[in-house]
Structure formats: structure tokens, C-alpha cells
Scaffold this active site. Structure first.
Site, short mmCIF file in Angstrom:
data_model
loop_
_atom_site.label_atom_id
_atom_site.label_comp_id
_atom_site.label_asym_id
_atom_site.label_seq_id
_atom_site.Cartn_x
_atom_site.Cartn_y
_atom_site.Cartn_z
N SER A 1 0.90 -1.19 0.07
CA SER A 1 0.18 0.09 -0.10
C SER A 1 0.93 1.21 0.10
CB SER A 1 -0.89 -0.04 1.17
OG SER A 1 -1.59 1.36 1.29
N HIS B 1 -1.04 -1.54 -4.32
CA HIS B 1 -2.56 -0.93 -3.60
C HIS B 1 -2.50 0.66 -3.58
CE1 HIS B 1 -5.87 -2.15 -0.98
NE2 HIS B 1 -5.50 -1.08 -0.35
N ASP C 1 -4.66 3.63 -1.99
CA ASP C 1 -5.69 4.04 -0.94
C ASP C 1 -6.38 5.28 -1.31
OD1 ASP C 1 -5.99 1.62 0.64
OD2 ASP C 1 -3.95 1.96 1.34
N MET D 1 -8.94 8.06 -0.41
CA MET D 1 -9.83 8.65 0.79
C MET D 1 -10.28 9.92 0.31
SD MET D 1 -7.49 7.18 3.86
CE MET D 1 -6.58 5.56 3.98
N HIS E 1 -8.29 0.70 -4.02
CA HIS E 1 -9.18 0.72 -2.97
C HIS E 1 -9.79 2.12 -2.82
CE1 HIS E 1 -9.50 -0.21 1.68
NE2 HIS E 1 -10.63 -0.29 1.16
N MET F 1 -12.11 4.25 -0.63
CA MET F 1 -12.54 4.67 0.71
C MET F 1 -13.45 5.92 0.40
SD MET F 1 -9.58 3.20 2.86
CE MET F 1 -8.52 3.25 1.54
N MET G 1 -11.71 -5.65 5.59
CA MET G 1 -10.53 -4.87 6.33
C MET G 1 -10.18 -5.48 7.69
SD MET G 1 -10.12 -1.96 4.28
CE MET G 1 -8.88 -1.50 6.05
N ASP H 1 -6.65 -6.35 4.43
CA ASP H 1 -6.04 -4.99 4.50
C ASP H 1 -5.91 -4.54 6.02
OD1 ASP H 1 -5.18 -2.57 3.75
OD2 ASP H 1 -6.75 -2.08 2.46
C1 DX5 Z 1 -6.18 1.31 5.40
C2 DX5 Z 1 -5.83 1.08 4.11
C3 DX5 Z 1 -4.75 0.24 4.18
C4 DX5 Z 1 -3.66 0.48 4.91
C5 DX5 Z 1 -2.74 -0.38 5.47
O1 DX5 Z 1 -7.27 2.57 5.57
O2 DX5 Z 1 -7.10 0.54 3.42
O3 DX5 Z 1 -4.46 -0.27 2.78
O4 DX5 Z 1 -2.66 1.30 3.99
O5 DX5 Z 1 -1.72 -0.06 6.21
P1 DX5 Z 1 -0.96 -0.98 7.14
O6 DX5 Z 1 -0.60 -2.13 6.36
O7 DX5 Z 1 0.12 -0.25 7.85
O8 DX5 Z 1 -1.83 -1.43 8.28
ZN ZN Z 2 -6.50 -0.24 1.52
#
Ligand code: DX5
Ligand code: ZN
Length: 217
Positions: free
Chosen positions: A6, A31, A33, A35, A64, A66, A135, A174
Site C-alpha cells: 500500500s 495498492h 488507498d 480516501m 481501494h 474509501m 478490512m 488489508d
Molecule cells: C487503511 C488502508 C490500508 C493501509 C494499510 O485504511 O486501506 O491499505 O494502508 O496499512 P498498514 O499495512 O500499515 O495497516
Molecule cells: Zn487499502
């Protein structure tokens, strides 16, 4: 097992270099993320950033989302170069419609569940997904502690998918994933492990990828 590092835990000022380093290390997936500051408290980056980096990389872009109402942006993430687009079960009223639209546009479709969200809807969309993302922390931030209830949830997701005749659907985990829990996750039925902090905080990346692989032996 596929490892999908990620970029949330990478250097945001050097995405092009990070992508090149991942590829050189032998990583196959990355990956992203995304947000929006509403579905989760944090804001990261969106489709323009991914689109700008697409020409730099041959990696499989695992995106991903969010974000609230992901249906508003499916076509834009396709144009940005997403290979897999993952939406949250909690983020739209029309889960099946959005999943079908993602596939219609030629991407793989993923459905994510927050830690407290039951898997009851999975039976009804098993035919519409290429991957289920469970998650194992509450989304929004990297570096959080892994929630152990995830193991049982992986087994339940695998059971539902098998019962519906879609045993080939991938299960991705994740949040809080590290070499220490990788084997137990794979044994429970996980196919794809996302790792942010436990990957990027331990360079060189080739050795870290090897450490995840060795943890499965
Ligand atoms: C959290 C993300 C994850 C995050 C995981 O909201 O969706 O992808 O980057 O990070 P680690 O591996 O540090 O928990
Ligand atoms: Zn993620």
C-alpha cells in the site's frame, strides 16, 4: 499469495520512484488507498494522481476506494488506469449495480467490508466480484493494530463463496498485515495481502518481499 504493497505508507513526493523500486523488487501488484475525508476521516489522492503515474508502471493497479458514492467516479478510475476497482459495501446503496458497472468498463471488481460489517450480502453478489476485501483495521490510516476476528471472517467469506460456486474469487486482507501473521491469514483462506507500514518501513523492498514469502513456509 499475492502481496499488494500500500502506497499509503510510501513517500508521497516520490510515487514514480516508489513504483519503479517496487517493480525492480519483483512486486506484481500495488495498492492505492483513495480516501475522501467523508467515508473515512483522512484524505489521500484521487484519480488524477493515479492517471499521472499510470505511464510509469506496469504493476497491477489495485485501487481501494474509501469514498462515499463510488458510482460517481467509476468511469474516471477506468480512464486513470485502474486494473482492479474496490468499493465499500457501506459506501453505496446500489452495490450490485456499481460492481456490474466496474466490470462492464473492463476492470476487475472488488467489494470491501469494514471490520464490523456482516458478510450477509456476499451471497447475493458472489457472481459479481473478482475479489472480496476484508478490512482487518478500521479504514483511514496506516500502521494500526490487526483485528484478530478477521481470521474467522476469512473462513466465513471462503465458505460463502464456495457454497455459491465462486471459489475462485480472491480474498484480500488489508490492515496490520505483517510477516508474523501472513501464514495464518493464508491458511485461513486469504489470497492477497495488503501491506503498508510493515512493507515500506523495512527496505530494501526485494528483501521485504522475500520475508513475506518466507513467512509462508
Ligand atoms: C487503511 C488502508 C490500508 C493501509 C494499510 O485504511 O486501506 O491499505 O494502508 O496499512 P498498514 O499495512 O500499515 O495497516
Ligand atoms: Zn487499502
Amino acid at each position: 499469495m499475492i502481496l499488494s504493497p500500500s502506497l499509503l505508507s510510501s513517500n508521497f513526493g516520490k510515487f514514480a520512484e516508489e513504483l519503479a523500486a517496487l517493480e525492480a523488487a519483483g512486486v506484481k501488484w500495488v495498492h492505492w488507498d483513495v480516501m475522501d475525508g467523508r467515508f473515512v476521516p483522512n484524505i489521500t489522492f484521487g484519480q488524477p494522481v493515479i492517471q499521472a503515474l499510470r505511464p510509469c508502471s506496469k504493476l497491477f493497479f489495485d485501487v481501494h476506494l474509501m469514498i462515499e458514492e463510488p458510482e460517481r467516479y467509476v468511469a474516471e478510475f477506468k480512464a486513470a488506469g485502474a486494473d482492479m476497482l474496490v468499493i465499500h459495501a457501506e459506501a453505496t446503496k446500489h452495490v450490485q449495480r456499481v460492481l456490474a458497472e466496474i466490470r462492464r468498463l473492463g476492470m476487475q471488481a472488488g467489494l470491501a467490508f469494514n471490520p464490523a460489517t456482516p458478510l450477509s450480502m456476499l451471497k447475493w453478489v458472489a457472481a459479481d466480484v473478482d475479489m472480496v476485501l476484508l478490512m482487518s483495521v478500521n479504514p483511514g490510516f496506516g500502521g494500526q493494530k490487526f483485528i484478530p476476528a478477521t481470521y474467522g471472517k476469512i473462513r466465513e467469506a471462503r465458505r460463502i463463496l464456495m457454497a455459491q460456486g465462486f471459489g475462485a474469487v480472491k480474498i484480500q486482507i488489508d490492515g496490520g498485515v505483517c510477516p508474523e501473521n501472513a501464514k495464518a491469514l493464508v491458511n485461513a483462506g486469504a489470497d492477497v495481502l495488503v501491506s503498508g507500514s510493515a512493507f515500506f518501513k523495512h527496505p530494501p523492498y526485494k528483501a521485504r518481499l522475500a520475508a513475506f514469502a518466507a513467512a509462508l513456509d
